[in-house]
Design a protein around this motif. Structure first.
Motif, PDB file in Angstrom:
ATOM      1  N   LEU A 228      82.075  53.894 -76.310  1.00  0.00           N
ATOM      2  CA  LEU A 228      83.133  53.353 -77.166  1.00  0.00           C
ATOM      3  C   LEU A 228      83.436  54.298 -78.317  1.00  0.00           C
ATOM      4  CD1 LEU A 228      81.786  49.688 -77.346  1.00  0.00           C
ATOM      5  CD2 LEU A 228      83.716  50.533 -75.976  1.00  0.00           C
TER       6      LEU A 228
ATOM      7  N   THR B  75      86.560  51.225 -82.715  1.00  0.00           N
ATOM      8  CA  THR B  75      86.481  49.884 -82.132  1.00  0.00           C
ATOM      9  C   THR B  75      86.198  48.865 -83.238  1.00  0.00           C
ATOM     10  OG1 THR B  75      85.495  50.861 -80.150  1.00  0.00           O
ATOM     11  CG2 THR B  75      85.321  48.476 -80.389  1.00  0.00           C
ATOM     12  N   ASN B  76      86.944  47.770 -83.285  1.00  0.00           N
ATOM     13  CA  ASN B  76      86.715  46.839 -84.380  1.00  0.00           C
ATOM     14  C   ASN B  76      85.475  45.985 -84.133  1.00  0.00           C
ATOM     15  OD1 ASN B  76      87.312  44.077 -83.431  1.00  0.00           O
ATOM     16  ND2 ASN B  76      89.365  44.924 -83.029  1.00  0.00           N
TER      17      ASN B  76
ATOM     18  N   ALA C  88      84.571  42.864 -84.107  1.00  0.00           N
ATOM     19  CA  ALA C  88      84.585  41.727 -83.188  1.00  0.00           C
ATOM     20  C   ALA C  88      84.506  42.220 -81.748  1.00  0.00           C
ATOM     21  CB  ALA C  88      85.852  40.902 -83.398  1.00  0.00           C
ATOM     22  N   ASP C  89      85.311  43.223 -81.431  1.00  0.00           N
ATOM     23  CA  ASP C  89      85.275  43.786 -80.071  1.00  0.00           C
ATOM     24  C   ASP C  89      83.909  44.391 -79.762  1.00  0.00           C
ATOM     25  OD1 ASP C  89      87.827  43.041 -79.625  1.00  0.00           O
ATOM     26  OD2 ASP C  89      88.721  45.038 -79.902  1.00  0.00           O
TER      27      ASP C  89
ATOM     28  N   VAL D 116      81.603  41.835 -78.596  1.00  0.00           N
ATOM     29  CA  VAL D 116      81.955  41.459 -77.216  1.00  0.00           C
ATOM     30  C   VAL D 116      81.407  42.487 -76.248  1.00  0.00           C
ATOM     31  CG1 VAL D 116      83.856  41.191 -75.583  1.00  0.00           C
ATOM     32  CG2 VAL D 116      84.038  40.194 -77.875  1.00  0.00           C
ATOM     33  N   HIS D 117      81.570  43.755 -76.599  1.00  0.00           N
ATOM     34  CA  HIS D 117      81.138  44.817 -75.701  1.00  0.00           C
ATOM     35  C   HIS D 117      79.609  44.863 -75.564  1.00  0.00           C
ATOM     36  CE1 HIS D 117      85.157  45.946 -75.223  1.00  0.00           C
ATOM     37  NE2 HIS D 117      85.317  46.669 -76.311  1.00  0.00           N
TER      38      HIS D 117
ATOM     39  N   GLU E 286      78.812  42.329 -73.147  1.00  0.00           N
ATOM     40  CA  GLU E 286      79.176  42.768 -71.793  1.00  0.00           C
ATOM     41  C   GLU E 286      78.092  43.654 -71.185  1.00  0.00           C
ATOM     42  OE1 GLU E 286      84.086  42.837 -71.954  1.00  0.00           O
ATOM     43  OE2 GLU E 286      82.951  44.711 -72.038  1.00  0.00           O
TER      44      GLU E 286
ATOM     45  N   PRO F  75      81.390  48.382 -70.788  1.00  0.00           N
ATOM     46  CA  PRO F  75      82.636  48.451 -71.539  1.00  0.00           C
ATOM     47  C   PRO F  75      83.009  49.887 -71.873  1.00  0.00           C
ATOM     48  CG  PRO F  75      80.840  47.861 -72.969  1.00  0.00           C
ATOM     49  CD  PRO F  75      80.287  47.843 -71.577  1.00  0.00           C
TER      50      PRO F  75
ATOM     51  N   SER G 295      86.730  52.068 -73.463  1.00  0.00           N
ATOM     52  CA  SER G 295      88.150  51.946 -73.752  1.00  0.00           C
ATOM     53  C   SER G 295      88.913  52.392 -72.520  1.00  0.00           C
ATOM     54  CB  SER G 295      88.520  52.826 -74.939  1.00  0.00           C
ATOM     55  OG  SER G 295      88.570  54.160 -74.530  1.00  0.00           O
TER      56      SER G 295
ATOM     57  N   ASP H 222      95.871  38.510 -69.571  1.00  0.00           N
ATOM     58  CA  ASP H 222      95.133  39.775 -69.520  1.00  0.00           C
ATOM     59  C   ASP H 222      95.824  40.764 -68.598  1.00  0.00           C
ATOM     60  OD1 ASP H 222      93.280  38.863 -71.250  1.00  0.00           O
ATOM     61  OD2 ASP H 222      91.722  38.451 -69.761  1.00  0.00           O
TER      62      ASP H 222
ATOM     63  N   SER I 124      84.517  45.164 -66.663  1.00  0.00           N
ATOM     64  CA  SER I 124      83.322  45.928 -67.003  1.00  0.00           C
ATOM     65  C   SER I 124      82.345  45.950 -65.834  1.00  0.00           C
ATOM     66  CB  SER I 124      82.678  45.414 -68.288  1.00  0.00           C
ATOM     67  OG  SER I 124      82.478  44.042 -68.247  1.00  0.00           O
TER      68      SER I 124
END
Lengths: 208, 208
Positions: free
Chosen positions: A106, A110-111, A113-114, A117-118, A121, A128, A130, B114, B131
């Motif tokens: 990444l 990347t913010n 919050a994301d 999430v990643h 994942e 994950p 981009s 999405d 992912s």
DNA sequence: TTCTAAATACCCCATTTACGCGATTGACAT
DNA sequence: ATGTCAATCGCGTAAATGGGGTATTTAGAA
């Protein structure tokens, strides 16, 4: 989907980024971040004995690069997942990271919050990245262009399996002389002058 | 980021899915979907002359598979982007799709919102993939295990560049005899008996 | 301590390779 | 119709390769 808390470690030399990330992650429900290292050496010294699930790894580190550190740690702790976190997205960095065992790649913009999430994942078995990074990877699968004829490709494949002139000739009902000629032409088209180099180039260019 | 309307075509044999997708996409701001084909043959016949940016391609088609169709179309229209849309996510499908030039690979359970985001990502030069799909790709970069010593790997790399005994020997200040011995050992460890085969195997196993 | 692996070096010899030359046929494009 | 390219076949030779041995040193593992 598992629902336990995910334990995270950070390896990042920039004090501010490291502390910010630690605070954000550790302050989020379902995430714990109790370990952060400013360099690869200290991470290597500690991480293998810690209860960690996912490591966020900066690539630009003083001393050993994040890629080196990842190679080292992944070997000792294969179950550990690594997410490379970096500013640069050049092909070499990406491929090297993947080759040493990183699961995600990444960019640092990347913010938060994301990012969470990643991390989840990765923890759940995903990878994950981009979509720009993904595109670079995908492009590495494409065939550039194939100067070889079908016959030549066929013969080159047989050479790669260790067959010699005669064996190839028998296999496809040709004179060994013809096989020789084809091979000469292959070399000339690939700008090489040995079997070894021809196979190397052909594979790298996805011709065989 | 471009802001024009993105023109999309769909190739999908299931009538319901095709019509639903068409309606959803064409009804969304910034997206247009005026062309939908129930099979690869009709798509091939029409698409190259249409003003299309992105193609959603089902893999399981009657007749030519979506992968075949993509190969064909990507060759004729290299600027066209393809997103594979499928139920299965087996390794072979994924790799073949990428090799023939697909830019994205999504599972059919991707929700419509999405999907639109992913179409835009492709249009903007990205490569969306779940992912899980990304993980499979990443795993293909990992090294299984390396029976070769450092010295042997070093020499094998030089061989792949077309160097012979003497050249390798000079390069690393060894006797040609020693180089030969190393090469013999490499062959034995890789269970091959020629340079060509050794290089082929080594690359396939990511040893060099 | 003993054993193993890696790295180093050498010899002999039959086979294979790479490269020099030249040549014909058929297909496909300009 | 002319030209290029793929595919086919041929000869000769110098150099490189692969397989069979043997042997020493060093470092690390059992």
């Amino acid at each position: 989907m598992k629902n336990e808390t995910i334990h995270i470690a950070i390896v990042e030399d920039d004090n501010e980024i490291r502390q910010t990330l630690t605070l954000i992650i550790d302050g989020s429900k379902g995430f714990s971040c109790k370990y952060a290292f400013p360099d690869g050496e200290s991470a290597i010294a500690s991480i293998e004995n810690l209860p960690i699930d996912v490591v966020l790894m900066d690539i630009d580190l003083p001393g050993k690069s994040g890629i080196e550190v990842t190679r080292h740690l992944k070997q000792k702790c294969p179950q550990l997942d690594f997410i490379m976190l970096t500013v640069q997205s050049d092909d070499d960095s990406i491929f090297e990271s993947l080759c040493v065992g990183a699961s995600g790649y990444l960019l640092k913009d990347t913010n938060p919050a994301d990012l969470l999430v990643h991390i989840k994942e990765v923890y759940d078995g995903g990878s994950p990245m981009s979509s720009q990074v993904a595109r670079r990877i995908i492009n590495s699968f494409r065939i550039i262009d194939n100067p070889l004829s079908d016959r030549e490709t066929e013969i080159l494949k047989m050479l790669s399996k260790g067959m010699n002139y005669k064996e190839v000739a028998n296999e496809i009902f040709l004179s060994p002389h013809t096989v020789k000629t084809h091979i000469k032409n292959i070399y000339s088209k690939l700008h090489v002058n040995s079997r070894a180099e021809a196979i190397y180039k052909a594979i790298k260019q996805k011709l065989i």
